[in-house]
Design a protein around this motif. Structure first.
Motif, short mmCIF file in Angstrom:
data_model
loop_
_atom_site.label_atom_id
_atom_site.label_comp_id
_atom_site.label_asym_id
_atom_site.label_seq_id
_atom_site.Cartn_x
_atom_site.Cartn_y
_atom_site.Cartn_z
N ASN A 18 -66.49 9.54 23.53
CA ASN A 18 -67.03 8.57 22.59
C ASN A 18 -66.07 7.40 22.36
O ASN A 18 -66.49 6.31 21.98
N ASP A 19 -64.78 7.63 22.56
CA ASP A 19 -63.78 6.58 22.30
C ASP A 19 -63.44 5.77 23.55
O ASP A 19 -62.53 4.94 23.51
N THR A 20 -64.15 6.00 24.64
CA THR A 20 -63.79 5.31 25.89
C THR A 20 -63.96 3.81 25.77
O THR A 20 -63.00 3.04 26.00
N TRP A 21 -65.16 3.34 25.45
CA TRP A 21 -65.38 1.89 25.39
C TRP A 21 -64.60 1.22 24.26
O TRP A 21 -64.08 0.12 24.46
N PRO A 22 -64.48 1.81 23.06
CA PRO A 22 -63.59 1.20 22.05
C PRO A 22 -62.16 1.08 22.54
O PRO A 22 -61.48 0.07 22.28
N ALA A 23 -61.67 2.10 23.26
CA ALA A 23 -60.31 2.02 23.77
C ALA A 23 -60.18 0.93 24.84
O ALA A 23 -59.17 0.21 24.89
N ILE A 24 -61.22 0.81 25.67
CA ILE A 24 -61.20 -0.24 26.71
C ILE A 24 -61.21 -1.62 26.05
O ILE A 24 -60.49 -2.54 26.47
N LYS A 25 -62.06 -1.81 25.03
CA LYS A 25 -62.10 -3.10 24.33
C LYS A 25 -60.76 -3.42 23.68
O LYS A 25 -60.30 -4.58 23.73
N LYS A 26 -60.14 -2.44 23.10
CA LYS A 26 -58.83 -2.66 22.48
C LYS A 26 -57.79 -3.05 23.52
O LYS A 26 -56.98 -3.98 23.34
N LEU A 27 -57.79 -2.33 24.65
CA LEU A 27 -56.87 -2.63 25.74
C LEU A 27 -57.13 -4.03 26.29
O LEU A 27 -56.19 -4.82 26.51
N LEU A 28 -58.40 -4.37 26.50
CA LEU A 28 -58.75 -5.69 27.03
C LEU A 28 -58.30 -6.79 26.07
O LEU A 28 -57.75 -7.82 26.50
N ARG A 29 -58.54 -6.62 24.79
CA ARG A 29 -58.17 -7.64 23.81
C ARG A 29 -56.65 -7.83 23.78
O ARG A 29 -56.16 -8.96 23.77
N ARG A 30 -55.91 -6.75 23.81
CA ARG A 30 -54.45 -6.85 23.73
C ARG A 30 -53.87 -7.53 24.97
O ARG A 30 -53.07 -8.47 24.85
N GLU A 31 -54.29 -7.11 26.13
CA GLU A 31 -53.73 -7.67 27.37
C GLU A 31 -54.18 -9.12 27.57
O GLU A 31 -53.43 -9.96 28.06
N THR A 32 -55.43 -9.42 27.17
CA THR A 32 -55.92 -10.80 27.31
C THR A 32 -55.16 -11.75 26.40
O THR A 32 -54.78 -12.85 26.81
N GLU A 33 -54.92 -11.34 25.17
CA GLU A 33 -54.16 -12.18 24.24
C GLU A 33 -52.75 -12.43 24.75
O GLU A 33 -52.23 -13.56 24.68
N THR A 34 -52.13 -11.40 25.31
CA THR A 34 -50.78 -11.57 25.85
C THR A 34 -50.77 -12.56 27.01
O THR A 34 -49.93 -13.47 27.09
N ALA A 35 -51.74 -12.41 27.94
CA ALA A 35 -51.79 -13.29 29.11
C ALA A 35 -52.14 -14.72 28.71
O ALA A 35 -51.55 -15.68 29.22
N VAL A 36 -53.08 -14.89 27.80
CA VAL A 36 -53.49 -16.23 27.38
C VAL A 36 -52.36 -16.95 26.68
O VAL A 36 -52.13 -18.15 26.89
N THR A 37 -51.59 -16.24 25.86
CA THR A 37 -50.45 -16.87 25.18
C THR A 37 -49.42 -17.36 26.18
O THR A 37 -48.94 -18.50 26.11
N GLY A 38 -49.07 -16.51 27.14
CA GLY A 38 -48.09 -16.92 28.14
C GLY A 38 -48.59 -18.06 29.01
O GLY A 38 -47.85 -19.01 29.31
N PHE A 39 -49.84 -17.99 29.41
CA PHE A 39 -50.42 -19.03 30.25
C PHE A 39 -50.51 -20.37 29.51
O PHE A 39 -50.25 -21.43 30.08
N SER A 40 -50.85 -20.31 28.25
CA SER A 40 -50.94 -21.54 27.45
C SER A 40 -49.58 -22.21 27.33
O SER A 40 -49.46 -23.44 27.40
N ASN A 41 -48.53 -21.43 27.16
CA ASN A 41 -47.18 -22.00 27.08
C ASN A 41 -46.77 -22.65 28.40
O ASN A 41 -46.09 -23.69 28.41
N GLU A 42 -47.20 -22.05 29.51
CA GLU A 42 -46.85 -22.62 30.81
C GLU A 42 -47.58 -23.95 31.04
O GLU A 42 -47.07 -24.83 31.74
N LEU A 43 -48.76 -24.11 30.45
CA LEU A 43 -49.55 -25.33 30.66
C LEU A 43 -49.08 -26.50 29.82
O LEU A 43 -49.57 -27.62 30.03
N LEU A 44 -48.20 -26.29 28.89
CA LEU A 44 -47.76 -27.38 28.03
C LEU A 44 -47.10 -28.49 28.82
O LEU A 44 -47.25 -29.67 28.50
N GLY A 45 -46.34 -28.14 29.87
CA GLY A 45 -45.63 -29.15 30.64
C GLY A 45 -46.54 -30.05 31.46
O GLY A 45 -46.13 -31.12 31.90
N PHE A 46 -47.80 -29.64 31.66
CA PHE A 46 -48.72 -30.45 32.46
C PHE A 46 -49.41 -31.53 31.63
O PHE A 46 -50.06 -32.42 32.20
N GLU A 47 -49.32 -31.46 30.32
CA GLU A 47 -49.90 -32.45 29.42
C GLU A 47 -51.36 -32.74 29.75
O GLU A 47 -51.80 -33.89 29.83
#
Length: 817
Positions: A488-517
């Protein structure tokens, strides 16, 4: 393609006739005889007329003789250059269809007629244009651009008078450039065409023809021929090629004009006489003054000499060769100096000629020189541009490696490189020309922008790939593990994992894009693409696992069915509720199927699990609770409240998978039931109660007999012991386990040796008891038969106990499965 030159034979009848003599008298009798000899009257409209005009001693007659097979008189070069053709001669072109007539005109600008007597020249030229379909204008290659040598004033007058005297008729003008030099024809032809168009535009026109274009009267073509004296073979081949164009000249698209107003061949003689009469009575034709013509000719000669001298200049030649391969320091200064020397020499030699002509020819010379040197200037700009671009690439790469922001590095390096180009291009400019280097500058700008765009795209692609790889590593294996232990906890756990990893990747990617203006819209789109990629990884992994759901269902069923709550292998002793265990294992498999049936990354509830449970695990309960609904809940291609884009397994697919799942797991359940029944049979040796009661009733008399005769009881007891010993030794139960026939065969082979073995043991036991009797007053040993019976009984109990536990061994349990 090689043309075969026509060589006239003496027997060929070209019938050359002196049409108009040097005094302007028309030879009417001669043309009549000519028409009879060539049978011109029979041609109807199928004939053409060609003429040639040009300076005296320019090789007109020679060209016609080689081109048309005529026998016009040619100049003898060994006797000097003098007038050869006087007036106008007419001949028949030999070997050309349709019938073609050619006129050889007296050369213009001849010394025999003098400076002022040019009326006949104008009249003959006008006559040729009026009568002919094709007019060849013979001119020297080195005379192109000269007013008199190129017949420009003559053409100007002829154009004007022809429009006034005759109705419009399209004539083909072929400018034949003689003694062609190395200058390509494609460079000479535009000059001639431009001069002709200028003459036409400048000619005063009557009101009826004020807007009439040149193409209404003339088709202008240009051909070039090599020198007859220096390159005779090449000249002959070129003339042969030109001759082919006169075949079928009056056909549509042929060399002749549109032939509007052409008279029948029978009226050619009368028509020609009337045209010449009109021309003779016209007194308005005039040419420019002789002094202007001399100035024109002489200034043109000086300009040509200086142009040739410039081409042969060693300094210019070296500069031109060098700039084709590399940049030349001080290019503009050196080239300006060479041009100034050339123009100064022209000014010194042409200073006493007419100022208007002198200035015009100087401008022409300057334009030709600038046209000559412009490719070198373009080479120089190309070297400057390529060198600047290479320096920009090097500086830009260095700035990026030092950690400078992409946009700022591109901006600073671009500004510096453009400034370098402007400084270098200014050093390549020459004083005589106002050439604009802005196009090359814009080309450099585009090249720089293209390089920046390419590097930017490569860097962004590299960054995107890096973070996509990180997301793939962070999501793929954990999601697979979560699906492996689906609950029963499979999809909630997957959503939690997806949200955490996506936020981490988006934050790092956004910082890398700052230099491109980059603008917010582009940045947000790239971040959104990264989020979609992360979601796509999960969805792809879900689809992959959905393809293996049947295997996982069977694994889960096998695990729950064959192991107890403590994960120990289950022993089928006959006390287990196989039906309940099967239902529990199947319910778990259905739960796994419901988890894999759809993607649940959004917070939206669905009833897939309940639908599958009611339809598959407990169909009777589903039928009783939905009596009003007779349709199968799984007979559909979509789930309720679940869009097709999020569906992994449709209801129909789930039903098919369940059917296959039940088919493949029924064998395991059947094996468990068989093992349980076998265990029950092994643990129950007593006959049924009814059999015991029947024995008591039917065996009552025998029982009383035994009580009255105890000896029978002893015999029966001994027989029982012997039977029990045989049963144990032969292992009857094990022998019949594989079937009745194999058991009987096995016992038949072991019966006699077993009986002999028992008898031997009894004999050995009796001898041992007799030889070891003690004098003590010990109680007597039990009878041998009794000991044997006891031993056999003990063995039987051990073996029986072993047989009772036979189904409890793991290996046996595995065999049953």
């Amino acid at each position: 393609m090689t043309w075969i030159l026509y060589v006239p034979d003496k027997s060929d009848n070209c019938c050359s006739t002196h049409l108009i003599d040097g005094d302007g008298e028309f030879n009417a009798g001669g043309i009549d005889n000519f028409m009879k000899e060539v049978k011109l009257a029979e041609c109807g409209l199928s004939y053409a007329v060609a003429a040639i005009m040009g300076p005296q001693s320019s090789g007109k007659s020679t060209l016609l003789n080689h081109l048309f097979g005529t026998n016009f008189r040619e100049m003898d070069a060994f006797r000097g250059r003098s007038q050869t053709t006087k007036g106008i001669w007419l001949a028949h072109c030999v070997g050309i269809e349709p019938c073609t007539l050619v006129m050889d005109l007296e050369g213009t600008d001849g010394r025999e007629r003098g400076e002022d007597d040019t009326a006949f020249e104008k009249q003959s030229a006008l006559f040729a244009l009026a009568v002919s379909d094709i007019v060849l204008i013979n001119m020297w290659c080195h005379d192109i651009g000269r007013e008199q040598a190129a017949n420009k004033p003559l053409l100007k007058t002829v154009f004007q008078v022809m429009m006034r005297l005759f109705s419009p008729r399209k004539t083909t003008l072929i400018f034949v450039i003689r003694d062609k030099t190395r200058t390509p024809l494609e460079n000479l032809e535009p000059v001639l065409r431009e001069d002709i168009q200028k003459i036409w535009d400048a000619v005063p026109k009557p009101e009826a023809h004020r807007e009439t274009p040149l193409s209404e009267f003339f088709n202008v073509e240009v051909v070039a021929l090599s020198s007859f004296e220096e390159k005779e073979e090449q000249f002959r081949e070129q003339v042969a090629s030109l001759r082919q164009r006169f075949f079928h000249s009056i056909a549509p698209g042929g060399l002749a004009g549109d032939r509007r107003g052409v008279v029948p061949a029978s009226g050619f003689s009368f028509s020609a006489q009337q045209i010449w009469k009109v021309i003779k009575e016209n007194k308005d034709l005039d040419l420019p003054a002789h002094k202007v013509m001399v100035a024109t000719v002489r200034c043109e000669e000086i300009a040509n000499e200086k142009f040739s001298s410039f081409i042969e200049n060693e300094e210019w030649h070296e500069l031109e060769q060098t700039v084709q391969y590399q940049s030349v320091p001080g290019f503009g200064r050196k080239l300006t100096s060479i041009l100034n020397v050339c123009l100064s020499e022209y000014d010194a030699e042409a200073t006493y000629f007419d100022e208007g002509v002198r200035t015009s020819k100087r401008k022409q010379l300057e334009d030709k020189l600038l046209q000559l040197v412009q490719p070198a200037y373009q080479f120089m700009l190309g070297h400057i541009r390529s060198g600047t671009l290479d320096k920009f690439k090097e500086a830009f790469d260095t700035a990026l490696k030092e950690g400078k922001g992409f946009a700022s590095a591109a901006r600073d390096c671009t500004e510096y490189s453009i400034l370098q180009f402007d400084e270098a291009s200014a050093g390549a400019d020459i004083d005589q020309a106002n050439w604009d280097s802005s196009k090359v500058r814009e080309k450099l700008r585009r090249d720089i922008d293209a390089h920046i765009t390419a590097v930017r795209g490569a860097n962004l692609s590299e960054l995107t790939s890096l973070y996509e790889t990180k997301l793939n590593e962070a999501l793929a294996d954990p999601v697979e593990a979560l699906f492996d232990g689906a609950s029963n906890d499979t999809w909630p756990a997957i959503k939690k994992l997806l949200r955490r990893e996506t936020e981490t990747a988006v934050t790092g990617f956004s910082n890398e894009l700052l230099g491109f203006e980059m603008d917010e819209a582009t940045k947000n789109k790239m971040l959104s693409n990264l989020e979609n990629h992360a979601r796509g990884i999960v969805e792809a992994k879900a689809k992959e696992e959905a393809g293996r759901v049947l295997i996982r269902m069977k694994d889960r069923f096998s695990t729950l069915f064959s192991h107890d709550a403590e994960s120990m292998p289950r022993i089928w002793t006959g006390k287990e509720d196989i039906r309940a265990i099967t239902k529990t294992a199947r319910s778990a498999s259905v739960k796994l199927l419901s988890i894999m049936a759809a993607i649940r990354l959004d917070d939206e509830a669905d009833n897939i699990e309940s639908t599958l449970s009611l339809a598959l695990v407990d169909p009777k309960a589903s039928a009783s609770s939905n009596k009003s609904i007779s349709a199968d809940p799984l007979a559909s291609s979509t789930w309720d409240k679940v869009p097709s884009s999020k569906t992994l397994l449709t209801p129909v697919q789930c039903k098919s998978l369940w059917r296959q799942f039940k088919t493949e797991t029924e064998y395991t359940v059947g094996q468990a039931i068989a093992a349980q029944e076998a265990s029950r049979r092994n643990n129950n040796w007593l006959p049924p109660p009814w059999a015991i009661l029947a024995l008591l009733i039917l065996g009552f008399n025998e029982f009383m007999t035994l009580l009255r005769n105890p000896l029978y009881l002893g015999v029966i007891f001994i027989a029982f012991l012997l039977f029990k010993a045989l049963w144990v030794q032969l292992d009857v139960a094990d022998a019949f386990r594989n079937g009745a026939l194999p058991g009987i065969l096995a016992l038949s082979t072991k019966l006699v040796p077993t009986v002999m073995n028992i008898l031997k043991k009894l004999a050995d036991e009796g001898q041992t008891s007799g030889g070891s009797a003690a004098p003590q007053n010990n109680p007597p040993p039990p009878p041998k038969t009794l000991q044997s019976g006891l031993s056999s009984s003990a063995s039987s109990e051990v073996i029986s106990s072993e047989n009772k536990n036979e189904y409890s061994s793991p290996s046996t349990h595995q065999k049953l499965q």
